[in-house]
Design an enzyme around this catalytic site. Structure first.
Site, PDB file in Angstrom:
ATOM      1  N   VAL A   1       0.831  -1.198   0.000  1.00  0.00           N
ATOM      2  CA  VAL A   1       0.000   0.000   0.000  1.00  0.00           C
ATOM      3  C   VAL A   1       0.872   1.256   0.000  1.00  0.00           C
ATOM      4  O   VAL A   1       0.567   2.230  -0.685  1.00  0.00           O
ATOM      5  CB  VAL A   1      -0.959  -0.004   1.209  1.00  0.00           C
ATOM      6  CG1 VAL A   1      -1.648   1.343   1.368  1.00  0.00           C
ATOM      7  CG2 VAL A   1      -2.009  -1.110   1.050  1.00  0.00           C
ATOM      8  N   GLU A   2       1.963   1.230   0.751  1.00  0.00           N
ATOM      9  CA  GLU A   2       2.796   2.427   0.875  1.00  0.00           C
ATOM     10  C   GLU A   2       3.592   2.734  -0.398  1.00  0.00           C
ATOM     11  O   GLU A   2       3.603   3.878  -0.862  1.00  0.00           O
ATOM     12  CB  GLU A   2       3.753   2.288   2.062  1.00  0.00           C
ATOM     13  CG  GLU A   2       3.079   2.375   3.419  1.00  0.00           C
ATOM     14  CD  GLU A   2       2.554   3.770   3.725  1.00  0.00           C
ATOM     15  OE1 GLU A   2       3.026   4.749   3.121  1.00  0.00           O
ATOM     16  OE2 GLU A   2       1.650   3.880   4.582  1.00  0.00           O
ATOM     17  N   THR A   3       4.278   1.734  -0.945  1.00  0.00           N
ATOM     18  CA  THR A   3       5.201   2.026  -2.054  1.00  0.00           C
ATOM     19  C   THR A   3       5.217   0.988  -3.170  1.00  0.00           C
ATOM     20  O   THR A   3       6.093   1.015  -4.025  1.00  0.00           O
ATOM     21  CB  THR A   3       6.644   2.158  -1.523  1.00  0.00           C
ATOM     22  OG1 THR A   3       7.046   0.911  -0.914  1.00  0.00           O
ATOM     23  CG2 THR A   3       6.771   3.283  -0.510  1.00  0.00           C
TER      24      THR A   3
END
Length: 350
Positions: free
Chosen positions: A135-137
């Site tokens: 989700v982040e990167t």
């Protein structure tokens, strides 16, 4: 992105060292070496953090105004993001894509042994770690291209004045700028080298400087913490963050739930995502829980995920571990995306 969104996507430095004056929005990039308020702040921050004052002023002086960071912090950008986030089905589609799943499968297969070691050491499931990184990167594909020094200086000294919480957010970013200077001094990083998000988050797990200093881990034992290139450090740092916020090994993140027509929604939703209700109390208020949830011995929260204006919301019963995930990003939508992506990646990786 720990400690940023609603973070966030944790406040406190300018009050301790003097608040810089809000400057008018700058049309072009300029060096903060030209700004008296920035130089005074650097000297005061150095004294407070135990840094060399000349080095701190030189470092802040190398920062340049970032129009992108200022623009993306404006209320219009936040309003659009907030509106999109209130539709769970639309939000889910942004993160459970074929690109996310394939990148996650490859990351898991390449670092299977590391994920297993981290899970054993911290009690945090590999799937939860994988969900965060996806989700982040997208497992390192989108770690950010902005100079962290530029972003943090811009948001510390030139945060957009039309933001409804401008003073509070400016304080947050000034504190993060101080942590960033301390982090660079501790780690040997040159302040103008690290690249990250438009808000200053860094590495695969998108840690803000304060989170890096407090929870990042040298899990590969090479004497340095690398959240860009060391999968061991990355995975262990996420797990350490979760453990610090109370992750309970073996506890599910949530249970399915349905609602009786006469359910007392005001009481069920009173505390939002904070688990405060026993399973029995949820039942009394009109929530129908599965058998395994009825045996749950801790508090629960009724999590409401809206699906736009036309469709009915989705509901789940969140446990303390669900709440822990929201400490990474204070959003139930975010937590569910992390959980579902992590589970799918784990299933595909085998």
């Amino acid at each position: 992105m720990p400690f940023l969104t609603r973070r966030t996507f944790a406040l406190g430095a300018l009050a301790a060292c003097g608040s810089p004056v809000f400057a008018q929005d700058a049309p072009e990039a300029f060096s903060y070496a030209e700004r008296g308020d920035a130089m005074r702040w650097a000297a005061e921050a150095a004294a407070r953090l135990g840094l060399d004052a000349q080095w701190a002023q030189q470092s802040v002086g190398r920062a340049r105004f970032s129009a992108d960071a200022q623009r993306l912090m404006r209320p219009a950008a936040y309003s659009q993001a907030s509106s999109a986030a209130r539709n769970w089905r639309a939000y889910r589609k942004r993160f459970l894509t074929s690109v996310h799943l394939e990148a996650g499968r490859r990351f898991w297969q390449a670092h299977r042994a590391t994920l297993a070691r981290v899970e054993q050491a911290y009690g945090v499931p590999a799937a939860a770690i994988a969900g965060i990184l996806g989700v982040e990167t997208i497992y390192g594909r989108n770690v950010g291209k902005h100079r962290v020094l530029d972003v943090l200086a811009t948001l510390a000294f030139d945060f957009p004045q039309d933001h409804p919480r401008a003073a509070q957010r400016q304080t947050f970013f000034a504190r993060e700028l101080g942590h960033f200077l301390a982090l660079c001094r501790e780690s040997g990083m040159e302040p103008d080298e690290p690249r990250g998000s438009y808000a200053g988050a860094m590495g695969l797990p998108q840690f803000m400087p304060s989170s890096w200093r407090q929870w990042a881990v040298d899990f590969d034992g090479d004497g340095r913490i690398d959240l860009w290139g060391s999968a061991a450090d990355v995975c262990a740092s996420v797990a350490n963050y979760f453990r610090a916020f109370g992750w309970r090994p073996g506890l599910p993140t949530h249970y399915g739930v349905s609602l009786r027509p006469q359910a007392d929604m005001a009481a069920l939703l009173e505390h939002d995502i904070l688990p405060t209700l026993t399973a029995q109390r949820m039942q009394e208020l009109g929530a129908l829980l599965p058998e395994e949830a009825l045996e749950h011995d801790g508090p629960l929260a009724l999590i409401e995920l809206q699906n736009g204006e036309r469709d009915a919301p989705t509901y789940v019963a969140g446990t303390e571990n669900f709440y822990v995930i929201t400490r990474y990003n204070w959003s139930a939508y975010y937590a569910m995306a992390v959980i579902e992506l992590g589970r799918l990646v784990a299933a595909q990786a085998g």
